[in-house]
Enzyme design. Structure first.
Site, PDB file in Angstrom:
ATOM      1  N   CYS A   1       0.762  -1.191   0.119  1.00  0.00           N
ATOM      2  CA  CYS A   1      -0.053   0.187   0.058  1.00  0.00           C
ATOM      3  C   CYS A   1       0.884   1.368   0.002  1.00  0.00           C
ATOM      4  O   CYS A   1       0.249   2.330  -0.051  1.00  0.00           O
ATOM      5  CB  CYS A   1      -0.802   0.167   1.109  1.00  0.00           C
ATOM      6  SG  CYS A   1      -2.198  -1.337   1.116  1.00  0.00           S
TER       7      CYS A   1
ATOM      8  N   HIS B   1     -13.644   9.672  -6.754  1.00  0.00           N
ATOM      9  CA  HIS B   1     -12.660   9.824  -8.022  1.00  0.00           C
ATOM     10  C   HIS B   1     -11.527  10.903  -7.816  1.00  0.00           C
ATOM     11  O   HIS B   1     -11.530  11.563  -8.869  1.00  0.00           O
ATOM     12  CB  HIS B   1     -13.583  10.038  -9.426  1.00  0.00           C
ATOM     13  CG  HIS B   1     -14.214   8.851  -9.739  1.00  0.00           C
ATOM     14  ND1 HIS B   1     -15.456   8.397  -9.320  1.00  0.00           N
ATOM     15  CD2 HIS B   1     -14.038   7.683 -10.517  1.00  0.00           C
ATOM     16  CE1 HIS B   1     -15.927   7.444  -9.789  1.00  0.00           C
ATOM     17  NE2 HIS B   1     -15.066   6.792 -10.441  1.00  0.00           N
TER      18      HIS B   1
ATOM     19  N   GLU C   1     -13.577  -0.646   3.316  1.00  0.00           N
ATOM     20  CA  GLU C   1     -12.386  -0.612   2.404  1.00  0.00           C
ATOM     21  C   GLU C   1     -12.340  -1.623   1.322  1.00  0.00           C
ATOM     22  O   GLU C   1     -12.098  -1.589   0.068  1.00  0.00           O
ATOM     23  CB  GLU C   1     -10.941  -0.524   3.094  1.00  0.00           C
ATOM     24  CG  GLU C   1      -9.834  -0.521   2.088  1.00  0.00           C
ATOM     25  CD  GLU C   1      -8.717  -0.505   3.116  1.00  0.00           C
ATOM     26  OE1 GLU C   1      -7.864   0.416   3.517  1.00  0.00           O
ATOM     27  OE2 GLU C   1      -8.170  -1.643   3.358  1.00  0.00           O
TER      28      GLU C   1
END
Length: 140
Positions: A38, A84, A129
Site C-alpha cells: 500500500c 474519483h 475498504e
C-alpha cells in the site's frame, strides 16, 4: 413523562478513490515495512462503501429521526470531495494526515457533521475498504 422512542437509521453510499499509505514521519524503509504494497509510489485505489448511521428521537410531527432526502444531499456534498479523487493530492485533510481507512472514517464523519442541519443525530460512520476491512468512527 412520556419520552419519544429512540431509533437508528442508516444510509449507504459508495465512492472510488486512490491513495498511497505513506507517512512523512517515517523513513522510506519504515514506510515500506509499515504499509507494504500500500506504500507503492504510484498509489492504489478502492471502491469504498460509506455507511452513515443516525440516532435520535422520532419527531412527533414528521414521524422521522431525520429527513432522508436532506441526508442524501448532505452526504452528496461530502462525497463530492472524495469520489474519483486522489485523497492525498486532492483532499486538504490528507495532505498532512496519512490516508488510512481509519482517517478516512474520521474525515467523512467530521465533514458530514459540518454540513448537516442537525449534526446531533450523527451517531457513527463506517468505511468498508474491502468486504473484510471495515472501519467505524463514532466521533469524540
Amino acid at each position: 413523562m412520556f419520552r419519544m422512542p429512540i431509533v437508528t437509521m442508516e444510509r449507504v453510499d459508495s465512492f472510488s478513490a486512490a491513495h498511497r499509505l505513506h507517512s512523512e514521519k517515517l523513513s522510506d524503509a519504515e514506510n515500506k515495512e509499515t504499509f507494504g504494497k500500500c506504500n507503492n509510489s504510484n498509489g492504489h485505489g478502492h471502491n469504498y462503501v460509506w455507511k452513515v448511521k443516525l440516532r435520535g428521537e422520532v419527531d412527533p410531527t414528521s414521524g422521522m429521526v431525520y429527513d432522508l432526502a436532506k441526508l442524501k444531499k448532505e452526504m452528496s456534498l461530502v462525497l463530492d470531495t472524495v469520489d474519483h479523487r486522489n485523497l492525498d493530492k486532492d483532499v486538504e485533510f490528507f495532505k498532512t494526515t496519512v490516508s488510512t481507512s481509519e482517517n478516512v472514517a474520521i474525515y467523512m464523519f467530521e465533514k458530514l457533521k459540518s454540513v448537516m442541519s442537525n449534526p446531533s443525530v450523527l451517531y457513527k460512520v463506517t468505511i468498508e475498504e474491502t468486504p473484510k476491512n471495515i472501519f467505524t468512527y463514532k466521533g469524540c
